[in-house]
Design an enzyme around this catalytic site. Sequence first.
Site, PDB file in Angstrom:
ATOM      1  N   ASN A  11       0.872  -1.181   0.000  1.00  0.00           N
ATOM      2  CA  ASN A  11       0.000   0.000   0.000  1.00  0.00           C
ATOM      3  C   ASN A  11       0.904   1.225   0.000  1.00  0.00           C
ATOM      4  O   ASN A  11       1.519   1.546   1.011  1.00  0.00           O
ATOM      5  CB  ASN A  11      -0.890  -0.028   1.263  1.00  0.00           C
ATOM      6  N   TRP A  12       0.981   1.864  -1.157  1.00  0.00           N
ATOM      7  CA  TRP A  12       1.922   2.980  -1.288  1.00  0.00           C
ATOM      8  C   TRP A  12       1.408   4.271  -0.637  1.00  0.00           C
ATOM      9  O   TRP A  12       2.143   5.241  -0.519  1.00  0.00           O
ATOM     10  CB  TRP A  12       2.210   3.255  -2.779  1.00  0.00           C
ATOM     11  N   LYS A  13       0.151   4.287  -0.282  1.00  0.00           N
ATOM     12  CA  LYS A  13      -0.472   5.488   0.306  1.00  0.00           C
ATOM     13  C   LYS A  13      -0.228   6.694  -0.617  1.00  0.00           C
ATOM     14  O   LYS A  13      -0.205   6.527  -1.828  1.00  0.00           O
ATOM     15  CB  LYS A  13       0.049   5.732   1.718  1.00  0.00           C
ATOM     16  N   HIS A  97      -9.453   1.172   5.065  1.00  0.00           N
ATOM     17  CA  HIS A  97      -8.144   1.298   5.720  1.00  0.00           C
ATOM     18  C   HIS A  97      -8.301   2.232   6.933  1.00  0.00           C
ATOM     19  O   HIS A  97      -9.078   3.185   6.884  1.00  0.00           O
ATOM     20  CB  HIS A  97      -7.119   1.861   4.727  1.00  0.00           C
ATOM     21  N   GLU A  99      -6.590   4.579   7.989  1.00  0.00           N
ATOM     22  CA  GLU A  99      -6.357   6.001   7.708  1.00  0.00           C
ATOM     23  C   GLU A  99      -7.607   6.629   7.089  1.00  0.00           C
ATOM     24  O   GLU A  99      -7.919   7.791   7.330  1.00  0.00           O
ATOM     25  CB  GLU A  99      -5.118   6.162   6.811  1.00  0.00           C
ATOM     26  N   GLU A 171      -5.415  -5.062  10.641  1.00  0.00           N
ATOM     27  CA  GLU A 171      -4.379  -4.048  10.812  1.00  0.00           C
ATOM     28  C   GLU A 171      -4.607  -3.303  12.122  1.00  0.00           C
ATOM     29  O   GLU A 171      -5.366  -2.325  12.149  1.00  0.00           O
ATOM     30  CB  GLU A 171      -4.427  -3.051   9.651  1.00  0.00           C
ATOM     31  N   GLY A 177       2.544   2.076  10.774  1.00  0.00           N
ATOM     32  CA  GLY A 177       3.488   3.179  10.615  1.00  0.00           C
ATOM     33  C   GLY A 177       4.184   3.569  11.912  1.00  0.00           C
ATOM     34  O   GLY A 177       4.800   4.621  11.997  1.00  0.00           O
ATOM     35  N   SER A 217       3.470  -2.383  10.318  1.00  0.00           N
ATOM     36  CA  SER A 217       4.937  -2.418  10.457  1.00  0.00           C
ATOM     37  C   SER A 217       5.555  -3.764  10.088  1.00  0.00           C
ATOM     38  O   SER A 217       6.463  -4.251  10.773  1.00  0.00           O
ATOM     39  CB  SER A 217       5.357  -1.989  11.875  1.00  0.00           C
ATOM     40  N   GLY A 238       2.879  -1.206   4.294  1.00  0.00           N
ATOM     41  CA  GLY A 238       2.886   0.220   3.970  1.00  0.00           C
ATOM     42  C   GLY A 238       4.295   0.687   3.669  1.00  0.00           C
ATOM     43  O   GLY A 238       4.841   0.458   2.588  1.00  0.00           O
ATOM     44  N   GLY A 239       4.926   1.305   4.668  1.00  0.00           N
ATOM     45  CA  GLY A 239       6.245   1.910   4.501  1.00  0.00           C
ATOM     46  C   GLY A 239       7.269   1.010   3.824  1.00  0.00           C
ATOM     47  O   GLY A 239       8.024   1.458   2.950  1.00  0.00           O
TER      48      GLY A 239
HETATM   49  C1  PEP Z   1      -0.706   0.023   5.992  1.00  0.00           C
HETATM   50  O1  PEP Z   1      -0.768   1.167   5.651  1.00  0.00           O
HETATM   51  O2  PEP Z   1      -1.585  -0.757   5.613  1.00  0.00           O
HETATM   52  C2  PEP Z   1       0.394  -0.403   6.854  1.00  0.00           C
HETATM   53  C3  PEP Z   1       0.322  -1.568   7.402  1.00  0.00           C
HETATM   54  O3  PEP Z   1       1.445   0.473   7.022  1.00  0.00           O
HETATM   55  P1  PEP Z   1       2.897   0.144   7.670  1.00  0.00           P
HETATM   56  O4  PEP Z   1       3.358  -1.150   7.072  1.00  0.00           O
HETATM   57  O5  PEP Z   1       3.754   1.300   7.295  1.00  0.00           O
HETATM   58  O6  PEP Z   1       2.695   0.009   9.142  1.00  0.00           O
END
Ligand code: PEP
Length: 256
Positions: A11-13, A97, A99, A171, A177, A217, A238-239
């Site tokens: 997930n590049w956000k 999600h 966010e 999640e 994050g 994470s 994500g990251g």
């Molecule tokens: C996400 O945005 O779905 C996520 C899990 O982010 P991260 O891996 O950065 O915690």
Amino acid sequence: MAERTPMIAGNWKMNLGRKEAQELIYAIKDGIKGLKDIQVLVAPPFTHLDTVLKAIGGADIYLAAQNMYWEMSGAYTGEVSGRMLQEAGCTHVILGHSERRNLFQETSDMVNQKVKAASFLGLIPIICVGETLEQRDNGQAFEVVQRQLEKSMDNFLADQRMPPSTILAYEPVWAIGTGRTASPDQAEEVHRFIREWIDSSFDTHTAEQIRILYGGSVKPDNISALMSKPDIDGALVGGASLKSEVFLKIIRFQEG
Ligand code: PEP
């Protein structure tokens, strides 16, 4: 028991320029050559879908959007419909999600309308659920997750059918994050709970087929332990999905 093909989804956000997106795809394509029995998916920002689709070419990388609106077309300034996403080459869409839920006040009722529209179109929803740190500390994690599942999939409950291609993502908000991952046991406990909920709300066959991804994470050094758990079928990253060498290590977790 049904074999569930693991999926690693990035997930590049709201990250990466068009050129960086293209280069990232080229590197992932190169890095997954010869890899079998794992599905790879990327979810770029809307404006990069076309570029990313072209960069993917014929490679085995699924394309997802990070959100959609439930109406097919009309006066909904700023929104993008599921049909538009399909025209842009998406096979999947991330819905609910945390966010979106927390920063944009998206409710589970709204997620349900999106899930309904996506499924009607044949777009595979990746439906996210997860509790906040406060809810976990108050012992409400299971209750919160169950409520999100029930409301976000109210249409499936009404139909008494959940399409087996549906993907769920657990999640925990406190792990997104933050660098703080749920331990494999903590994650497995909730994944097991979700699978049992599917079993009791639909049927055992569906529960065995549905993939449940873990997100929060995920990194090269924790993916193997997470994936060793029986109810964790992949990761929503994500990251760590923004750098090809890091994302590829996660994708190739089976190689140690
Ligand atoms: C996400 O945005 O779905 C996520 C899990 O982010 P991260 O891996 O950065 O915690």
